[in-house]
Design an enzyme around this catalytic site. Structure first.
Site, PDB file in Angstrom:
ATOM      1  N   GLU A   1      46.470  44.572  42.004  1.00  0.00           N
ATOM      2  CA  GLU A   1      45.903  45.783  43.078  1.00  0.00           C
ATOM      3  C   GLU A   1      46.617  45.789  44.527  1.00  0.00           C
ATOM      4  O   GLU A   1      46.486  44.548  44.945  1.00  0.00           O
ATOM      5  CB  GLU A   1      44.257  45.502  43.428  1.00  0.00           C
ATOM      6  CG  GLU A   1      43.588  46.719  44.055  1.00  0.00           C
ATOM      7  CD  GLU A   1      42.153  46.764  43.673  1.00  0.00           C
ATOM      8  OE1 GLU A   1      41.882  47.395  42.592  1.00  0.00           O
ATOM      9  OE2 GLU A   1      41.422  46.210  44.286  1.00  0.00           O
TER      10      GLU A   1
ATOM     11  N   GLU B   1      37.095  42.000  36.001  1.00  0.00           N
ATOM     12  CA  GLU B   1      37.561  42.253  37.536  1.00  0.00           C
ATOM     13  C   GLU B   1      36.721  41.638  38.511  1.00  0.00           C
ATOM     14  O   GLU B   1      35.770  41.184  38.647  1.00  0.00           O
ATOM     15  CB  GLU B   1      37.135  43.975  37.820  1.00  0.00           C
ATOM     16  CG  GLU B   1      37.608  44.663  36.787  1.00  0.00           C
ATOM     17  CD  GLU B   1      37.141  46.249  37.065  1.00  0.00           C
ATOM     18  OE1 GLU B   1      36.938  46.896  36.195  1.00  0.00           O
ATOM     19  OE2 GLU B   1      36.462  46.469  37.995  1.00  0.00           O
ATOM     20  N   SER B   2      37.448  41.260  39.830  1.00  0.00           N
ATOM     21  CA  SER B   2      37.024  40.811  41.109  1.00  0.00           C
ATOM     22  C   SER B   2      36.880  39.346  41.037  1.00  0.00           C
ATOM     23  O   SER B   2      36.499  38.871  40.064  1.00  0.00           O
ATOM     24  CB  SER B   2      35.822  41.335  41.588  1.00  0.00           C
ATOM     25  OG  SER B   2      35.978  42.840  41.410  1.00  0.00           O
TER      26      SER B   2
ATOM     27  N   GLU C   1      34.137  51.220  34.367  1.00  0.00           N
ATOM     28  CA  GLU C   1      33.670  49.938  35.064  1.00  0.00           C
ATOM     29  C   GLU C   1      31.817  49.861  35.039  1.00  0.00           C
ATOM     30  O   GLU C   1      31.337  50.722  35.599  1.00  0.00           O
ATOM     31  CB  GLU C   1      34.077  49.887  36.390  1.00  0.00           C
ATOM     32  CG  GLU C   1      33.417  48.725  37.276  1.00  0.00           C
ATOM     33  CD  GLU C   1      34.167  48.701  38.795  1.00  0.00           C
ATOM     34  OE1 GLU C   1      35.230  48.813  38.871  1.00  0.00           O
ATOM     35  OE2 GLU C   1      33.292  48.679  39.630  1.00  0.00           O
TER      36      GLU C   1
ATOM     37  N   LYS D   1      42.361  54.048  42.254  1.00  0.00           N
ATOM     38  CA  LYS D   1      41.128  53.063  42.598  1.00  0.00           C
ATOM     39  C   LYS D   1      40.263  54.326  43.521  1.00  0.00           C
ATOM     40  O   LYS D   1      40.758  53.832  44.790  1.00  0.00           O
ATOM     41  CB  LYS D   1      41.609  51.953  42.975  1.00  0.00           C
ATOM     42  CG  LYS D   1      40.413  50.733  42.889  1.00  0.00           C
ATOM     43  CD  LYS D   1      40.223  50.548  41.568  1.00  0.00           C
ATOM     44  CE  LYS D   1      39.265  49.284  41.225  1.00  0.00           C
ATOM     45  NZ  LYS D   1      39.368  48.213  42.110  1.00  0.00           N
TER      46      LYS D   1
ATOM     47  N   ASN E   1      33.134  44.348  36.290  1.00  0.00           N
ATOM     48  CA  ASN E   1      33.152  44.025  37.760  1.00  0.00           C
ATOM     49  C   ASN E   1      32.223  43.011  38.106  1.00  0.00           C
ATOM     50  O   ASN E   1      30.997  42.898  38.098  1.00  0.00           O
ATOM     51  CB  ASN E   1      32.844  45.300  38.870  1.00  0.00           C
ATOM     52  CG  ASN E   1      33.505  44.954  40.296  1.00  0.00           C
ATOM     53  OD1 ASN E   1      34.026  44.026  40.434  1.00  0.00           O
ATOM     54  ND2 ASN E   1      33.586  46.003  40.907  1.00  0.00           N
TER      55      ASN E   1
ATOM     56  N   LYS F   1      45.851  46.578  47.881  1.00  0.00           N
ATOM     57  CA  LYS F   1      44.669  46.773  48.608  1.00  0.00           C
ATOM     58  C   LYS F   1      44.715  46.218  49.979  1.00  0.00           C
ATOM     59  O   LYS F   1      45.213  45.033  50.182  1.00  0.00           O
ATOM     60  CB  LYS F   1      43.593  45.880  48.009  1.00  0.00           C
ATOM     61  CG  LYS F   1      42.249  45.934  48.377  1.00  0.00           C
ATOM     62  CD  LYS F   1      41.554  44.894  47.507  1.00  0.00           C
ATOM     63  CE  LYS F   1      39.942  44.860  47.481  1.00  0.00           C
ATOM     64  NZ  LYS F   1      39.250  43.944  46.667  1.00  0.00           N
TER      65      LYS F   1
HETATM   66  O1  LIG Z   1      39.992  41.829  45.222  1.00  0.00           O
HETATM   67  P1  LIG Z   1      39.449  41.301  44.107  1.00  0.00           P
HETATM   68  O2  LIG Z   1      38.098  40.152  44.606  1.00  0.00           O
HETATM   69  O3  LIG Z   1      40.431  40.446  43.308  1.00  0.00           O
HETATM   70  O4  LIG Z   1      38.924  42.524  43.250  1.00  0.00           O
HETATM   71  C1  LIG Z   1      39.774  43.595  42.915  1.00  0.00           C
HETATM   72  C2  LIG Z   1      39.029  44.542  42.028  1.00  0.00           C
HETATM   73  O5  LIG Z   1      38.207  44.228  41.241  1.00  0.00           O
HETATM   74  C3  LIG Z   1      38.153  45.473  43.196  1.00  0.00           C
HETATM   75  O6  LIG Z   1      39.007  45.886  44.372  1.00  0.00           O
HETATM   76  C4  LIG Z   1      37.253  46.386  42.626  1.00  0.00           C
HETATM   77  C5  LIG Z   1      36.539  46.534  41.489  1.00  0.00           C
HETATM   78  N1  LIG Z   1      36.208  47.616  41.205  1.00  0.00           N
HETATM   79  C6  LIG Z   1      36.121  48.500  42.376  1.00  0.00           C
HETATM   80  C7  LIG Z   1      35.490  49.597  42.932  1.00  0.00           C
HETATM   81  C8  LIG Z   1      36.069  50.313  43.835  1.00  0.00           C
HETATM   82  C9  LIG Z   1      36.636  49.346  44.958  1.00  0.00           C
HETATM   83  C10 LIG Z   1      37.173  48.218  44.374  1.00  0.00           C
HETATM   84  C11 LIG Z   1      36.863  47.743  43.432  1.00  0.00           C
END
Ligand SMILES: O=P(O)(O)OC[C@@H](O)[C@@H](O)c1c[nH]c2ccccc12
Length: 332
Positions: A116, A289-290, A228, A179, A253, A118
């Site tokens: 990502e 995710e995340s 998601e 995104k 997520n 970001k």
């Molecule tokens: O930075 P991380 O913790 O690796 O996460 C990435 C991504 O999963 C996260 O930015 C995200 C997942 N779903 C979203 C929805 C909106 C905004 C952001 C997100």
């Protein structure tokens, strides 16, 4: 227009059908008219917001979604839908986002990586002050990411549709996910016109009627979809959709978008549920995710049955994102 009316109907006038009542309970995020007037006539429908909470958003996700309504009014003024659909007609063909992830998994035996691009987030603030989206995208690609995700929300994530367009124009070949907090079809056109190959749809924001409509509309304009979820209940609801003939993958997520708390165990909980079982049986590609920071996290998410991962912070904060990708996937 159709899905907006439906959405308002969910907020304001619960219908007798069981299904509608259920969905209304599960979608926690309320939608609001762009000017925020609590009660506003709109054709046959009436927008209404409960007055009990001083008309304030209840959490960050709701705040973002309310802001989107206002932002979209201005975006449409600047660039009407007719203009976007003209741009799309002459756009280069989109690439196979889901196929690239599956292919990478086959090739390296690890989940296909969506890396990502970001700069910042509401929970972390600025993650990478020295932010050059094209440079980062190229480094991710060189490191072995199968796909990229580009944050386009300006206010909360300091992203931009321009970044998407720049990354595409710079010749990055890996498929791109837009995104964004999508609430209406206009944003799909904007994503496609900016060079996206796929879009994110968030179940916490969108009832099933909206998801069904937006998945169809996205596929029709050449975009694949990542739907998601954050909870088992959301996954159960999403699985009621007939998605077999659509270009769709799913994602869990591990960050709760209402509180921003990250819990990677969430991945296991959901994949071990009977809904998670169904995901495997129906053959949907699932992304974790995340909160994925280490090769051990990658192995854990893979062990739950995910064939893809979506990673932002742990890669983007590194001075050398190419090396960071290789390290995460143990390719170095
Ligand atoms: O930075 P991380 O913790 O690796 O996460 C990435 C991504 O999963 C996260 O930015 C995200 C997942 N779903 C979203 C929805 C909106 C905004 C952001 C997100």
């Amino acid at each position: 227009m159709r899905h907006l009316s439906r959405c308002q109907a969910l907020q304001t006038a619960p219908q007798s059908a069981d299904e509608t009542t259920l969905e209304q309970e599960e979608v926690m995020i309320r939608r609001r008219a762009p000017d925020g007037v609590p009660q506003q006539p709109c054709g046959a429908m009436t927008f209404k917001i409960p007055q009990t909470d001083e008309n304030k958003p209840r959490n960050i996700l709701e705040e973002i979604v309310w802001w989107k309504a206002q932002e979209l009014v201005r975006m449409k003024e600047k660039q009407p839908l007719t203009r976007l659909s003209m741009l799309i007609k002459s756009a280069p063909p989109s690439r196979d986002f889901i196929g690239a992830l599956r292919e990478a998994k086959e090739r390296i035996g690890k989940p296909g990586l969506i890396a990502e691009v970001k700069k910042a987030s509401p929970s972390r603030g600025v993650i990478q002050p020295d932010f050059d989206p094209v440079k980062i995208a190229k480094a991710y690609e060189a490191g072995g990411a199968a796909c990229l995700s580009v944050l386009t929300d300006a206010k909360y994530f300091q992203g931009s549709f321009e970044y998407l367009a720049q990354i595409r124009a710079a010749g990055v070949a890996t498929p791109l996910l837009c995104k964004e907090f999508i609430v209406e079809a206009y944003q799909l056109f904007k994503a496609r016109a900016s060079g996206a190959d796929a879009v994110l749809l968030i179940a916490a924001v969108l009832p099933n009627a909206d998801l069904a409509y937006l998945i169809k509309a996205a596929n029709k304009c050449g975009l694949q979809v990542l739907v998601e979820v954050h909870t088992v209940a959301e996954l159960e609801r999403v699985l009621k959709l007939d998605m077999e003939s659509s270009q769709v993958m799913l994602g869990i997520n591990n960050r709760d978008l209402q509180t921003f708390k990250v819990d990677i165990e969430n991945n296991r909980r959901i994949m071990e549920s009977s809904a998670g079982q169904q995901v495997k049986e129906r053959g949907f590609l699932m992304a974790g995710e995340s909160g994925i920071f280490t090769p051990e996290h990658v192995a854990f998410v893979q062990s739950t049955g995910c064939g893809a991962i979506l990673v932002g912070e742990s890669l983007v904060k590194e001075g050398d994102p190419e090396a960071a990708v290789k390290r995460l996937l143990s390719l170095a």
